[in-house]
Design an enzyme around this catalytic site. Structure first.
Site, PDB file in Angstrom:
ATOM      1  N   ASP A 117       0.836  -1.252  -0.045  1.00  0.00           N
ATOM      2  CA  ASP A 117       0.034   0.422  -0.359  1.00  0.00           C
ATOM      3  C   ASP A 117       0.835   0.981  -0.288  1.00  0.00           C
ATOM      4  O   ASP A 117       1.968   1.469   0.442  1.00  0.00           O
ATOM      5  CB  ASP A 117      -0.496   0.266   1.231  1.00  0.00           C
ATOM      6  CG  ASP A 117      -1.859  -1.057   1.230  1.00  0.00           C
ATOM      7  OD1 ASP A 117      -2.133  -2.015   0.331  1.00  0.00           O
ATOM      8  OD2 ASP A 117      -2.200  -0.928   2.216  1.00  0.00           O
TER       9      ASP A 117
ATOM     10  N   HIS B 139       3.803  -2.046   3.077  1.00  0.00           N
ATOM     11  CA  HIS B 139       3.668  -0.698   2.390  1.00  0.00           C
ATOM     12  C   HIS B 139       5.396  -0.742   1.861  1.00  0.00           C
ATOM     13  O   HIS B 139       6.115  -0.551   2.378  1.00  0.00           O
ATOM     14  CB  HIS B 139       4.010  -0.565   3.673  1.00  0.00           C
ATOM     15  CG  HIS B 139       2.339  -0.102   4.538  1.00  0.00           C
ATOM     16  ND1 HIS B 139       2.034  -1.070   5.132  1.00  0.00           N
ATOM     17  CD2 HIS B 139       1.487   0.029   4.762  1.00  0.00           C
ATOM     18  CE1 HIS B 139       1.275  -0.410   5.838  1.00  0.00           C
ATOM     19  NE2 HIS B 139       0.623   0.165   4.838  1.00  0.00           N
TER      20      HIS B 139
HETATM   21 NI    NI Z   1      -2.355   3.020   3.330  1.00  0.00          NI
END
Ligand code: NI
Length: 468
Positions: A281, A425
């Site tokens: 993400d 991430h």
């Molecule tokens: Ni996010």
């Protein structure tokens, strides 16, 4: 025509060189090509981000090459805002109306002489949101930051011009003139120039008018601007950047019907095989190219939930990810908590990002992931209208919290089960560092790594998925 032995040797050498270059490219070594956008004649800009799911904050700011003091000042501002948010609101829980801090940026001026950056901060305290901005000016020749006040002859002259502008019939009548004077006397924090060269001052929401007025913007006319600008202000005016919009507006044309994603490179039946999906993400960022190299070397497909503003920054990276067989999903434009947004803004966050990805990759995303996992029936319905399914996760590696390789790998080893979706991430270099070991651990356990759409079979628009 006969080639001389000398020319043949040269051709052989050239062929050898090409083979070597191809080999280097295959190992990813030739990827010295920077992924950041290079504006012609403009300094190169990379972005930095910090984010946390609990408490909920996300901040992105630019790292402008050759302007380190500016980058440092922006980083220090973000760090201070995050600290304050965590101390004041950070423990007030999750749900669909959790406190949130969001900081985004825009280049307001940018040439060989000067760089101007504006950060906009949105803070939601669980009931009301508050928006404010701050602008920084960096003098490249002098190698130092200059205050906003350096643009104008004096704060008093600026105050008088702003008060005069507020008397225009078109001005916002809810603005308190006394508060405007007080604010300018206390310091000029958010001053820049419009693309047509007029001075613009902004006041934070609630600062000089009721909250319903939002951020109060006053643009001076040409004559007032001419009277006020200092030599430094004139330099700034010359460098004004074309306005790249920081907040999403609705696409001009209604979104086209969804196009199914390209068929996965390899057929896989996750009802029979032990599948698991890696997801990343908040990117893309510069470091995403390193992640793509790792995934390519390991022959592993992944799913990226991207921010529209980052796609705009690094379009080549996203296009490359799609070409390499990764799936690209939507993670909003600028990482705002969707459940606190008005319907129009919510739609814009998703639609504009979906369009940006479609423009860059040629494939319209059919998956989205709401920031912080914050969703409700309105969010789902909006996504459904755009032909997207909602994808949450089943393993939070907490990479955003630990910022370390070992606990990230440990969490994957401990929590891996068939059909699960792993959240990571690519904005954190430690997360990218962990990926080779994460892949190794999963392969040792017999998993087949797949994209989210491969894992889910045929995700349905408007439905939500988080696997066990
Ligand atoms: Ni996010």
């Amino acid at each position: 025509m006969q080639h001389s032995p000398h020319r043949r040797r040269l051709a052989g050498l050239l062929a050898g060189l090409l083979v070597l270059l191809a080999a280097l490219a295959a190992c990813g070594i030739s990827a010295a090509r920077p992924s950041a956008v290079r504006h012609p004649g403009k300094p190169e800009v990379d972005t930095r981000s910090v984010s946390s799911n609990d408490p909920r904050y996300h901040a992105t700011w630019p790292q402008v090459r050759g302007a380190q003091p500016l980058t440092d000042a922006l980083g220090a501002y973000v760090a201070a805002q995050v600290r304050r948010f965590v101390a004041e609101d950070g423990t007030r829980g999750g749900g669909t109306a959790a406190p949130e801090l969001n900081i985004n940026w825009r280049l307001v001026a940018d040439d060989k002489a000067i760089v101007g950056v504006r950060l906009e901060r949105y803070r939601f305290a669980g009931a009301n949101g508050e928006t404010s901005g701050h602008t920084w000016w960096y003098d490249r020749a002098a190698g130092r930051l200059r205050p906003n006040a350096a643009l104008v002859t004096s704060p008093e002259a600026l105050r008088d011009a702003v008060l005069a502008a507020l008397q225009a019939p078109s001005a916002d009548h809810d603005v308190d003139r006394g508060l405007v004077a007080t604010s300018i006397a206390a310091g000029i924090g958010d001053l820049d120039l419009t693309t047509d060269g007029r001075l613009r001052i902004r006041f934070a929401q609630y600062e000089v008018a009721p909250g319903s007025s939002g951020v109060v913007t006053v643009v001076l006319d040409d004559a007032a601007t001419r009277d006020l600008l200092t030599p430094f202000g004139l330099i700034a005016r010359k460098a004004v950047a074309p306005s790249a919009s920081a907040s999403p507006s609705l696409p001009v044309t209604p979104p086209a019907p969804p196009v199914p994603p390209a068929p996965p490179a390899q057929n896989v039946d996750c009802r029979r095989e032990k599948c698991i999906a890696l997801t990343f993400d908040d990117g893309p960022v510069a470091d995403t190219t390193r992640l793509l190299r790792i995934l390519r070397r390991e022959q592993v497909p992944a799913t990226f939930f991207v921010l529209g503003q980052q796609v705009q920054m690094y379009p080549d990276t996203v296009a490359r990810a799609a070409r390499l067989g990764h799936e690209i999903g939507v993670h909003t434009w600028d990482h705002r908590q969707l459940t606190t947004l008005a319907p129009r803004r919510m739609l814009a966050e998703l639609a504009r990002t979906q369009q940006e990805v479609a423009d860059v990759t040629g494939v319209r995303p059919t998956l989205f992931r709401p920031p912080y996992g914050a969703s409700d029936r309105h969010v789902l319905r909006t996504a459904g209208r755009l032909g997207m399914a909602q994808v949450l996760w089943s393993i939070d590696t907490l990479d955003w919290k630990t910022l370390a390789v070992r606990p990230t790998v440990r969490e994957v080893r401990r929590s891996a089960r068939p059909g699960r979706i792993i959240l990571m991430h690519d904005i954190h270099r430690t997360s990218v560092d962990a990926v080779p070991r994460v892949i190794k651990v999963l392969r040792t356990q017999g998993y087949r790594l797949v994209t989210v759409s491969q894992l889910l079979g045929a995700p349905q628009p408007g439905q939500s998925y988080s696997q066990r």
